[in-house]
Design an enzyme around this catalytic site. Structure first.
Site, PDB file in Angstrom:
ATOM      1  N   SER A 145      51.491  39.439  35.336  1.00 47.61           N
ATOM      2  CA  SER A 145      51.927  40.747  35.833  1.00 47.61           C
ATOM      3  C   SER A 145      51.465  40.916  37.282  1.00 47.61           C
ATOM      4  CB  SER A 145      51.328  41.845  34.951  1.00 47.61           C
ATOM      5  OG  SER A 145      51.738  43.108  35.387  1.00 47.61           O
ATOM      6  N   GLU A 153      48.254  43.606  41.309  1.00 43.34           N
ATOM      7  CA  GLU A 153      47.232  43.256  40.327  1.00 43.34           C
ATOM      8  C   GLU A 153      46.781  41.817  40.553  1.00 43.34           C
ATOM      9  OE1 GLU A 153      47.357  42.406  35.573  1.00 43.34           O
ATOM     10  OE2 GLU A 153      47.948  44.405  36.212  1.00 43.34           O
ATOM     11  N   ARG A 186      41.576  47.545  35.630  1.00 40.20           N
ATOM     12  CA  ARG A 186      41.616  46.330  36.466  1.00 40.20           C
ATOM     13  C   ARG A 186      40.486  46.294  37.493  1.00 40.20           C
ATOM     14  NH1 ARG A 186      43.756  45.918  32.613  1.00 40.20           N
ATOM     15  NH2 ARG A 186      45.923  45.407  32.135  1.00 40.20           N
TER      16      ARG A 186
END
Length: 298
Positions: free
Chosen positions: A220, A290, A170
């Site tokens: 998410s 995230e 990420r």
């Protein structure tokens, strides 16, 4: 506002545009100045103008893994949704920043090119996917990314090779340097179209079975903590179904927070903070978001 409209009369520019129209959560305040360039040249011109005139600049992609606060965003928002081109060059697929990742994976399928199957259900744009090195089902953008064309914050055009992208979980050089993605080149392999289709169908079925696609969400919410799964930690904390305002920890997948009706960005942020606090107290694990959170409080 009048200055920027006079400078760029051929570009779509709106004042006080509600950003809730452009986020998957359907939340967020207004943008002072909302700009939708149609070409790389227009994008570069706007970015350079903002840099030269010290105007705060924010880039908006597909808004799928994003929470924009209820106070909105000051300065100029550049929405890259109109940069949609996807094309093939031998076994490469070249996609512009505003193209959807799902559409790019479908294009590769139609061209019998394998490598983007993992991305068939990721709802973000190409720009956002590069920014956060998006991934799912064992694949990441960095696995297939060969090169990227970006703008610096000053409006300088740069071409980055795979070796310069320093991708991690990420994370990428693009987010670190705040580069603005214009175009991405993916290195794929020829394969049987039916084989690619079967794989994509399997991943789509898995996604539909596990994820709460029936409600607006930001995808998410939390990164995977080392040695754990965020969704299981949240579930084991007794938080599945917990509601603040119109935001709810999904009953289908505890790693998602959904808008069950009338949620504000503040509801989302309060619920995120509550989940983090509860998991920290129960398991001594720090959940890192995230989802990207930008803008100002109301």
């Amino acid at each position: 506002m009048n200055d920027i409209q006079a400078k760029f009369p051929h570009i779509s520019i709106k004042l006080n545009e509600p950003l809730s129209n452009y986020t998957y959560t359907k939340t967020g305040g207004n943008a002072d100045i909302f700009v939708m360039p149609k070409t790389i040249e227009e994008t570069q011109a706007i970015v350079s103008y903002c840099h030269q005139n010290n105007i705060p600049l924010t880039i908006l992609g597909n808004g799928s893994n994003l929470i924009i606060k209820d106070g909105g965003i000051r300065g100029v928002i550049v929405h890259l949704d109109l940069l949609q081109s996807i094309k093939r060059n031998n076994t490469q697929v070249i996609a512009m920043s505003g193209a959807k990742l799902i559409d790019t994976a479908k294009f590769a399928l139609d061209e019998s090119l394998s490598g983007l199957e993992f991305a068939c259900g990721i709802p973000g744009s190409i720009g956002g996917a590069l920014h956060m090195n998006a991934g799912a089902y064992g694949g990441e953008i960095s696995d297939v990314l060969e090169a990227a064309t970006v703008l610096t914050q000053a409006g300088e055009l740069k071409k980055l090779k795979r070796s310069e992208l320093k991708a991690a979980y990420r994370f990428s050089t693009i987010s670190e340097k705040k580069y603005i993605v214009l175009e991405a080149t993916f290195a794929l392999q020829l394969d049987d179209k039916n084989t690619i289709q079967v794989k994509m169908d399997e991943l789509t079925a898995a996604r539909e079975a596990k994820q709460p696609l029936e409600y607006p969400s930001c995808g998410s919410v939390f990164k995977r903590p080392p040695g754990h799964f965020a969704g299981k930690l949240i579930q084991d904390s007794g938080l599945q179904g917990h509601i603040i305002g119109g935001a709810q920890v999904s009953l289908k997948h505890a790693g998602f927070i959904v808008n069950i009706g009338g949620a504000t960005a503040t509801d989302y942020m309060n619920l995120i903070a509550h989940v983090q606090k509860t998991v920290r107290e129960k398991f001594d694990v720090e959940l890192e978001t995230e989802v990207k959170i930008i803008g100002e409080d109301k």
